[in-house]
Scaffold this motif. Structure first.
Motif, short mmCIF file in Angstrom:
data_model
loop_
_atom_site.label_atom_id
_atom_site.label_comp_id
_atom_site.label_asym_id
_atom_site.label_seq_id
_atom_site.Cartn_x
_atom_site.Cartn_y
_atom_site.Cartn_z
N SER B 213 -5.09 -1.96 3.36
CA SER B 213 -4.17 -1.12 3.02
C SER B 213 -2.79 -1.77 2.72
O SER B 213 -3.05 -3.08 2.96
N THR B 214 -2.08 -1.09 2.08
CA THR B 214 -0.54 -1.84 1.59
C THR B 214 0.69 -1.31 2.00
O THR B 214 0.39 0.03 2.20
N GLY B 215 1.56 -1.74 2.41
CA GLY B 215 2.61 -1.33 2.68
C GLY B 215 3.52 -1.95 3.78
O GLY B 215 3.04 -2.23 4.98
N SER B 216 4.73 -2.40 3.46
CA SER B 216 5.43 -3.19 4.26
C SER B 216 5.88 -2.35 5.77
O SER B 216 6.31 -3.20 6.74
N GLU B 217 5.62 -1.26 5.73
CA GLU B 217 5.92 -0.34 6.88
C GLU B 217 4.85 -0.53 8.03
O GLU B 217 4.96 0.29 9.03
N LEU B 340 -6.39 3.98 -3.71
CA LEU B 340 -6.35 5.44 -3.37
C LEU B 340 -4.78 5.36 -2.84
O LEU B 340 -4.25 4.46 -2.69
N PRO B 341 -4.28 6.66 -2.81
CA PRO B 341 -2.81 6.91 -2.38
C PRO B 341 -2.83 6.58 -0.77
O PRO B 341 -3.80 6.60 -0.34
N GLY B 342 -1.74 6.10 -0.45
CA GLY B 342 -1.31 5.88 1.11
C GLY B 342 -1.33 6.83 2.12
O GLY B 342 -1.45 6.60 3.03
N SER B 347 -5.69 9.56 1.35
CA SER B 347 -6.57 8.62 1.32
C SER B 347 -8.04 8.93 1.59
O SER B 347 -8.80 8.67 1.08
N TYR B 348 -8.00 9.64 2.76
CA TYR B 348 -9.32 9.93 3.51
C TYR B 348 -10.05 11.04 2.59
O TYR B 348 -11.21 10.75 2.13
N VAL B 349 -9.22 11.98 2.03
CA VAL B 349 -9.87 13.11 0.87
C VAL B 349 -10.36 12.16 -0.17
O VAL B 349 -11.38 12.49 -0.70
#
Lengths: 448, 448
Positions: B213-217, B340-342, B347-349
Motif C-alpha cells: 500500500s502507498t501513502g505517507s498517512e 488499485l485506488p487507495g 481497493s477491495y472491490v
C-alpha cells in the motif's frame, strides 16, 4: 458377544447421528490465543472488538482539489471564477495544517485532513489547477511542479459546506462494536480490524491434526510396489481434507501393523496434536492393530505407563461405507482420536461425516458451519440404486444445481477411489430404504 | 487532456468488462512445476495422468474371514458345518502366500491377497473363528492368540466363487485415464493420485502475489496514530484476499508517498513476485506517487535503468467505487502489476473484480472458476438506491439465498469499511441505471 472380540463395546449398531453427536459432545473448542492479524485469517474471533478511535479519525477530503471557504466560491462559474490565493499543499499524512483564510485556498489531496478555516473541497476538475488555463484534468506531481502549491487558482464551480468532506466518525464511532465474538475472520473483517488499529487479535487457533494410516501392506507413493502391497493413499487424502476443513495437518504416513509401534507413534505425536486421525485396523481381523493398541482400557496394564491406551471405544455404525469406527480420547491432555476404517472410500466418507465436523468444532465455528451443507436433489440414473436395509448408505454423486438432479458416480464398493475423485457430493440413502428409483428425491451432501 | 496530467492515456472511460478483458489478455498461466503431492493441493494439473498399475493391484479380500475353495463349503449350515484345516494367516501386506488345497482354509484379513487355490472368502462371522464355539464376532489379535492361525475352523454358510473378493483392476485398469489435465487437485484427487503411486505431480504453482500500500498517512496497526494519519488496512485486506483466491501472498506494507522509494521497493520485490498489487496513488493528486513512479514510459529516462517504470497504463473506469486504475507489466520478466485506488472499499472491490481473476488465471483455473459466481436477487430495501449515470456501481449487500433477496449494507461511500465487513456480496447496478426501486432484480456477486 464372543470372547474372541473383547474390545467391542457391544453388538448394538450406533446410528450415524449418534456417533456424530458423541464426537461433538466430546470435542471442545480450542483455547483462544492472541495472533497477528494475518495469522488469524479463517479463525473465529473470541472477543467483542470495539472501535477505539472514530473512522475516519478526522474530517478529510474525498477528492484531490482545493480546500476553500464556501463564501469565497458562491455563485462562481467558468466565466466568472473565484480567484483564490493558494497558501500551500495539504497532503495525506500532513500533521501541521495551514489555516485557510478569506480569499485563500489550500491544495488538498484525497484522504488529507481538512485544514482549519476551510469548509468544503472543490475537486481539481472544477478549477484551472493553478495553471491559468481551462478546467484541469488533474494535478502535476508536486515533485516536478512545486510552484503549484502556491500562486493562484481559479475556481469555476461553487461548493456547499462539507462538500467532498468525509466527516470524522462517518464510518464508525469510537465505542461502536466493530466485530462480535464468534465472527469468522475473512479478508473484509481483517480489513476492518487493521483499519481500527488492531495488530493482533484473540481467536481460536487452527487445530493441529495428525493423520496416520496403518497397514503393513502400505507403500509410500513414488516407491516400488512388491507382492501384496498397495500405495498409501489415506494419509495423503485425509491430510489434504484436514487442511481443507481449516486445520494444520501433519501427515505421519503409514505405520506397520504392530501394536507397540503404533502405540509409541501415537504417544510421540501427541505433543503436536489437537486431534488424531488413524485409518485402518478397526475391524474384526487378527491384525487390526489400532483396535488392539488402543483398546487396552481396563486391561490393568498401568505399569506400562501407556498414555495412549485409554478410552477409545470401538463400535459398529449403521452405515455403508464406514461400519467400523473408533472414537475416544488419548494421552494426558485427553486428545480426541478418531479411528477410521482403512478402505480409502470408507475413510474419506468417515472423515467427511465425523472428522471434518470435529475439526470445525475445535475451531469454534458456529453450528451452521460445522457440517457440510446438504441439499435435496432428484436421482437421475438408469436403474434403481440398491442399499442395505438398516444402514445409511453414502454413494458418490455428481450434483447438477441447475436441474436439481444428482447422478451416481461409480459403484458402491468402498474401494472405488477413482469414482470418488470424479464425484462432488454424497447421496444419502436412509436406513429404511433398500431401493431408490430414478426420479426419487434424495438428500445430497455437497463436498465442495 | 490538460498538460497537467500527462500520464493519463486519455479521457475516455474504460468499462469494467474492457479493463478485466485487458487484464486477462495479458496474464498468462504460470509455467508448470513438479510438486510433492500435498504441495499441489488446490493447484491445476497440467498432464493427463494415466494409471500405471491396476487398482486393486491383486485380487484381495473385502472381509476378515477365511479363504476357501467353494466346493468345500457347498451346502453347509450351522448344524452341518464344513470343518476345514486352517493352514495359516494371510495378512494385508503378505508377500508369500500359502496354497489352499481341498479341505483347507487360510485365515485372511481385509485387503490381503487371495491365496492360490482359494476361490472365495467366508467372513469370520459365518464361522466359529476357530474357537469350536458358535458364530464368531471377530478374530482375536494374532499377537495374543497365534494358535488361531492353525487348527480347525467350522464354516456355517456357503460362499459362491469370488464372494468377498475384490478383483484386480475392479477400481481402475492400467492405462486408464485417472485425471485429465486441467483438473483442480482437491483431497479426493490427491487420494487417487496417491493410490496409483504418484509421489509428485506436474501442476501450475500458486502465484506469489506481492501486496503493498502507498501513502505517507499510513501507520501500521498496533502503533500509535499521530495527527493526520490513519491505519494501513489495504495491505492486510488484500494479502488475505490474495491467499483466499489461492495465491501465496507477501505483504510488504505501506510505502511513503515518494516516487523513488516506491520504484526501488517494487524493483526489490520483483524477484519474488508473479503479480504485484499496489493501492493508492493512482488518482489526479499532486502526491499520487504510484502514477508518478510507474508512468515514466516514454519519458526517455532510460539511463536510470528503471526496470519498474515500464508499461503501466493509468485509466479511468466507468465504475463506482474504483474509478482510477492502473494496469500493465513491469521489470525484465514483464510481471503484471495492478495499481488499485487507495480507499479501502475501492481497493477491495477492485481486487475482487480484477486481481482475483488475474490470480486465478495465473493458476490456470478453468474460465468458469476465474470469476466470482453471481446470482440474480431481488432488492429488499426501504427506499430506492441511487447510482451515478454512466458508471457501474458495486454496493455492499447481504444476500439471502432462501428468499432470493439482497439488502444493502451501509452506504455507497468508498470509505465505509465497516459495512464491507458485514456484507457477503456486491450488488451490481448497471451503467444506465440511476435508481433501483425495491423489488427490482439485480445481479449479485457472491463474495464467499
Amino acid at each position: 458377544m464372543s470372547s474372541s472380540a473383547p474390545q467391542d463395546t457391544g453388538h448394538r449398531l450406533w446410528s450415524v447421528d449418534e456417533h456424530l453427536a458423541d464426537v461433538l459432545a466430546t470435542v471442545r473448542p480450542l483455547e483462544p490465543i492472541e495472533l497477528q492479524l494475518l495469522d488469524a485469517q479463517g479463525c473465529v474471533l473470541v472477543e467483542d472488538v470495539t472501535v477505539p478511535v472514530a473512522l475516519p479519525p478526522f474530517d478529510n477530503s474525498s477528492m484531490d482539489g482545493y480546500a476553500v471557504r464556501t463564501a469565497d466560491v458562491q455563485g462562481v462559474s467558468e466565466e466568472f471564477p473565484a480567484v483564490l490565493t493558494v497558501i500551500g499543499d495539504v497532503a495525506a499524512g500532513s500533521g501541521e495544517l495551514p489555516t485557510v483564510g478569506p480569499g485563500e485556498a489550500a491544495r488538498i489531496m484525497t484522504g488529507a485532513p481538512l485544514p482549519p478555516g476551510a469548509e468544503a473541497v472543490v475537486p481539481v476538475e472544477w478549477t484551472d489547477g493553478g495553471t491559468g488555463g481551462g478546467a484541469a484534468a488533474g494535478m502535476t506531481p508536486a515533485s516536478s511542479a512545486p510552484e503549484h502549491a502556491g500562486g493562484e487558482v481559479r475556481v469555476h464551480r461553487a461548493a456547499e459546506a462539507r462538500a467532498h468532506v468525509r466527516a470524522r466518525g462517518s464510518d464508525v464511532q469510537a465505542g461502536d462494536l466493530a466485530l462480535a465474538a464468534g465472527t469468522v475472520l475473512g479478508p473484509p473483517q481483517i480489513a476492518l480490524l487493521a483499519a481500527i488499529g488492531r495488530g493482533t487479535v484473540r481467536v481460536r487457533p487452527r487445530p493441529r491434526v495428525v493423520v496416520l494410516s496403518t497397514g503393513s501392506e502400505l507403500v509410500q507413493p513414488g516407491e516400488a510396489l512388491t507382492a501384496g502391497t498397495i500405495y498409501d493413499s489415506n494419509s495423503f487424502a485425509l491430510a489434504a481434507a484436514a487442511r481443507d476443513a481449516g486445520a494444520i495437518a501433519y501427515r505421519v504416513g503409514a505405520v506397520a501393523d504392530d501394536a507397540d509401534t503404533l502405540r509409541s507413534t501415537i504417544e510421540d505425536q501427541l505433543i503436536r496434536a489437537d486431534l488424531l486421525v488413524t485409518t485402518g485396523g478397526v475391524s474384526v481381523g487378527a491384525y487390526d492393530v489400532v483396535k488392539e493398541a488402543l483398546s487396552s482400557v481396563g486391561s490393568g496394564d498401568a505399569a506400562s505407563g501407556d498414555a495412549a491406551g485409554s478410552g477409545i471405544d470401538f463400535r459398529k455404525l449403521a452405515m455403508q461405507p464406514g461400519k467400523p469406527q473408533g472414537f475416544g480420547v488419548v494421552g494426558p491432555d485427553h486428545t480426541p482420536l478418531l479411528a477410521l476404517p482403512g478402505n480409502p472410500v470408507s475413510s474419506y466418507v468417515s472423515f467427511e461425516l465425523f472428522v471434518r465436523p470435529a475439526i470445525r468444532a475445535l475451531m469454534g465455528l458456529p453450528e451452521s458451519e460445522v457440517r457440510r451443507p446438504s441439499v435435496r436433489a432428484v436421482l437421475k440414473a438408469d436403474k434403481a440404486l440398491g442399499s442395505p436395509a438398516g444402514r445409511r448408505q453414502f454413494l458418490r454423486g455428481a450434483y447438477d444445481a441447475e436441474s436439481g438432479t444428482v447422478s451416481p458416480v461409480g459403484g458402491s464398493g468402498s474401494h472405488l477411489i477413482a469414482a470418488l475423485a470424479h464425484a462432488d457430493s454424497l447421496m444419502v440413502v436412509p436406513e429404511d430404504v433398500t431401493s431408490v428409483e430414478p426420479g426419487t428425491e434424495l438428500e445430497v451432501v455437497l463436498l465442495s
